[in-house]
Design a protein around this motif. Sequence first.
Motif, short mmCIF file in Angstrom:
data_model
loop_
_atom_site.label_atom_id
_atom_site.label_comp_id
_atom_site.label_asym_id
_atom_site.label_seq_id
_atom_site.Cartn_x
_atom_site.Cartn_y
_atom_site.Cartn_z
N THR A 1 0.83 -1.20 0.00
CA THR A 1 0.00 0.00 0.00
C THR A 1 0.87 1.25 0.00
O THR A 1 2.03 1.22 0.40
CB THR A 1 -0.92 0.04 1.23
OG1 THR A 1 -0.13 0.00 2.42
CG2 THR A 1 -1.87 -1.15 1.22
N ASN A 2 0.26 2.33 -0.45
CA ASN A 2 0.94 3.62 -0.40
C ASN A 2 1.17 4.04 1.04
O ASN A 2 0.42 3.65 1.94
CB ASN A 2 0.08 4.70 -1.08
CG ASN A 2 0.25 4.69 -2.57
OD1 ASN A 2 0.86 3.79 -3.13
ND2 ASN A 2 -0.30 5.70 -3.23
N THR B 1 -1.86 4.97 3.39
CA THR B 1 -3.04 4.13 3.21
C THR B 1 -3.34 3.39 4.51
O THR B 1 -2.44 2.87 5.16
CB THR B 1 -2.83 3.11 2.08
OG1 THR B 1 -2.65 3.81 0.85
CG2 THR B 1 -4.03 2.18 1.96
N ALA C 1 -4.97 3.78 -3.47
CA ALA C 1 -3.94 4.71 -3.95
C ALA C 1 -4.49 5.70 -4.96
O ALA C 1 -3.92 6.77 -5.18
CB ALA C 1 -2.78 3.93 -4.58
#
Length: 338
Positions: free
Chosen positions: A58-59, A62, A123
């Motif tokens: 994940t970013n 997030t 994202a």
Amino acid sequence: MPSIPAVAGMTDKKMVTEQAASAAAPAAALSAVPYNAATSYAKLVKAYPFIKIADTVTNAGTITISDIGYVRRGPHLLQLDLYLPGQATRDKGPLAAVVLVHGGGWRSGERANMAPLAARLAARGIAAAVIDYRLADEARYPAAIDDVKAALRWLRANSAAHDIDPQRIAVAGGSAGGQIASLAGVTNGMPTFDPDAAGNAVSSAAQAVINIDGLSDFTSPAARANEDDPKKKPSAAGFWFGGSYAEAAHLWREASPTFYVNRRTPPMLFIGSAQPRFAVGRDEMVDKMTAAGVATEVVMLPDSPHSFWLFEPWIDPTADAIAAFLHTHIPTTTRPAP
């Protein structure tokens, strides 16, 4: 990581049992073959040696909230994992959201299959929930539809806590999950497919639908050639319905999303592979939606296998298509929740 009560917003009342959903699986039936990225990769890598299993990185920022109970079916607490964009994105205003339904021939699969897609949607500024639902060994058709609608209702009931716009909630799925998501979306407001609605003020409606390589018409000869193959004892669809087409034709028709198209059908995106078997009924459904004035788009991924959304290089184009469609067709609104 933020935590919330495991059953926040969960409906505790028992599902209204329908005969088709509660039919027990035959004792002699063979177990379903596991369906996930690893088993699919083993089947596909020879023909597509360049593919890679999509990761779930994940970013930064997030938020992932795991193992949230959203509805109880007897002893089984169905769960979802929620992927939310970072706080900077959420501060800009309520988010569009999507419930993601995994595939697996209605009898296999796991919610983690959709996690890489959920992470990529987060994202791109979209909240995504990957969900459990009752598979055919546990409960036959239409139990899965009931469960998806329960997940939509949970997401709407808990929308304020997660900065989600309750008027911008979609449903999407891949393969069998695409058919399930489509049927859940096109039957908005129909009590037959939503036994939890009785006495519940929160809507289970979807404002958009994304069908990723899922059937739209079980009744067509092209679909029955695979889904009603007499050499399969039973076929995947036949097991889910509890009978072959000859034995349960009314259920095969009832479960076909194409027969519910009308002017109130939500906007629908179809994302298709290069495998025509899984597009059965799509073109006819698109024609019906166009005639009814309903927004619809088809995005094809050339030279792709079925289950393409589990792999690079196709997962990012899939996420891009979903994000563009949702941002276009369910834009920010200030209307009250349904």
